[in-house]
Design an enzyme around this catalytic site. Structure first.
Site, PDB file in Angstrom:
ATOM      1  N   ALA A 248     -57.014  24.155 -17.865  1.00  0.00           N
ATOM      2  CA  ALA A 248     -56.969  22.843 -18.540  1.00  0.00           C
ATOM      3  C   ALA A 248     -56.654  22.903 -20.028  1.00  0.00           C
ATOM      4  CB  ALA A 248     -58.260  22.044 -18.317  1.00  0.00           C
ATOM      5  N   ALA A 249     -56.312  24.088 -20.559  1.00  0.00           N
ATOM      6  CA  ALA A 249     -55.982  24.153 -21.991  1.00  0.00           C
ATOM      7  C   ALA A 249     -54.799  23.227 -22.303  1.00  0.00           C
ATOM      8  CB  ALA A 249     -55.657  25.589 -22.395  1.00  0.00           C
TER       9      ALA A 249
HETATM   10  O1  RIB Z   1     -54.587  21.841 -15.427  1.00  0.00           O
HETATM   11  C1  RIB Z   1     -55.762  22.254 -14.788  1.00  0.00           C
HETATM   12  C2  RIB Z   1     -56.005  21.436 -13.567  1.00  0.00           C
HETATM   13  O2  RIB Z   1     -54.994  21.678 -12.612  1.00  0.00           O
HETATM   14  C3  RIB Z   1     -57.299  21.727 -12.852  1.00  0.00           C
HETATM   15  O3  RIB Z   1     -58.374  20.982 -13.336  1.00  0.00           O
HETATM   16  C4  RIB Z   1     -56.957  21.480 -11.393  1.00  0.00           C
HETATM   17  O4  RIB Z   1     -57.659  20.411 -10.842  1.00  0.00           O
HETATM   18  C5  RIB Z   1     -55.454  21.259 -11.345  1.00  0.00           C
HETATM   19  O5  RIB Z   1     -55.141  19.932 -11.251  1.00  0.00           O
END
Ligand code: RIB
Length: 313
Positions: A248-249
């Site tokens: 999630a960065a």
């Molecule tokens: O970008 C990270 C995200 O990608 C995660 O939280 C996962 O759910 C996917 O959607």
């Protein structure tokens, strides 16, 4: 200034391991976590944690994951009427492996994210037309994505597109996008140019610009980013951190960027905030669990130097 985020919500089932398993390999992992995720939700929550007045349109499934997500969103003060439910589907789920180096591998079962059609978004179009910015990602159907881009173009609403996970967009669509934030892989898929170094980043980003996008910000993970527009190209470098989970960065980056833009900050200032927030997020485990509050981001910026250098005019 109002911000709409339209996109996915997932529940992330995470396992922390020594390394990402190879095909056919079984590994006994360490810690496991169940956290709220999904690129859309991560970006919406990041904007909100920064302080944006954000409206988040998403669709959950008919299960406990969906119920938990709904309660969580309402507690976060997201308006309930934008949180849709597909009664005939399960909620989005992501299986995530994180290695001891902080790298990840993600597989998503889209469920209700995959049935978020443009038809279901239609009741909100009048409000979307008044937004100062719309932020989308690619975890909902391509048809929906294209219709949202067309709609924003017709109504003169700025659209920020985070093209993740990577899909190829029809060329004619790019000119309708105000800002795009691909990583190297996504940039390569969008342009067909192998992206291996700064020279190729610039070359590919200019192809995007030549197709009518105003700003292309190429995110480069721990190396920062390159922002290319018609006037100049700027390289941002971030201080190195002990990364434990990069999940999630990119979402934190986009959420904070959208916050800065809707706040009316200069793009340089908005980008400083988004780099700092994303850099902090890799030092904390999980997706939405790793999104910092604005105050923490501001303290980070006082204590660390994010460099900004014009590399081309
Ligand atoms: O970008 C990270 C995200 O990608 C995660 O939280 C996962 O759910 C996917 O959607």
């Amino acid at each position: 200034m109002s911000l709409f985020v339209i996109g996915s919500s997932n529940t992330d089932l995470v396992i922390y391991l020594d390394h990402i398993p190879k095909i056919g390999e079984t590994i006994i992992g360490g810690e496991s976590k169940v956290v709220f995720g999904g690129k859309g939700a991560n970006q919406a929550v990041a904007s909100k944690r920064a302080g944006a007045g954000v409206k988040f349109i998403t669709q959950l499934g008919n299960d406990t994951f969906g119920e938990n997500l709904k309660t969580y969103f309402i507690n976060l003060d997201f308006e309930e009427n934008y949180i849709l439910t597909d009664k005939n589907n399960h909620s989005g789920i992501a299986h995530i492996f994180v290695s001891k180096k902080g790298e990840n591998s993600i597989a998503v079962a889209s469920g209700s994210n995959g049935t978020l059609t443009f038809e279901k978004i239609k009741p909100f179009l009048n409000e979307i037309a008044k937004a100062s910015l719309v932020l989308i990602q690619f975890e909902i159907p391509l048809e929906t994505i294209l219709s949202i881009i067309n709609f924003c173009d017709q109504k003169g609403v700025k659209i920020l597109v985070n093209p993740a996970p990577a899909i190829k967009l029809p060329k004619a669509v790019l000119r309708k996008i105000w800002m795009i934030t691909p990583n190297e892989t996504e940039l390569e898929l969008l342009t067909g140019i192998p992206v291996t170094d700064e020279k190729s980043v610039l070359k590919a980003a200019k192809i995007i610009l030549n197709q009518g996008v105003e700003h292309c910000i190429v995110t480069l993970g721990e190396k920062g980013s390159v922002w290319v527009n018609s006037k100049q190209s700027i390289r941002f470098k971030v201080p190195s951190q002990n990364a434990i989970d990069s999940t999630a960065a990119g979402d934190v980056f986009n959420g904070y960027l959208a916050y800065g833009i809707t706040k009316g900050f200069s793009l340089n200032k908005a980008l400083m905030l988004s780099h700092a927030a994303a850099t902090i997020s890799v030092t904390i485990k999980g997706a939405q669990t790793s999104i910092p509050e604005l105050e923490k981001v501001q303290i980070f910026l006082k204590q660390h130097h994010i460099s900004e250098e014009i590399i081309e005019i």
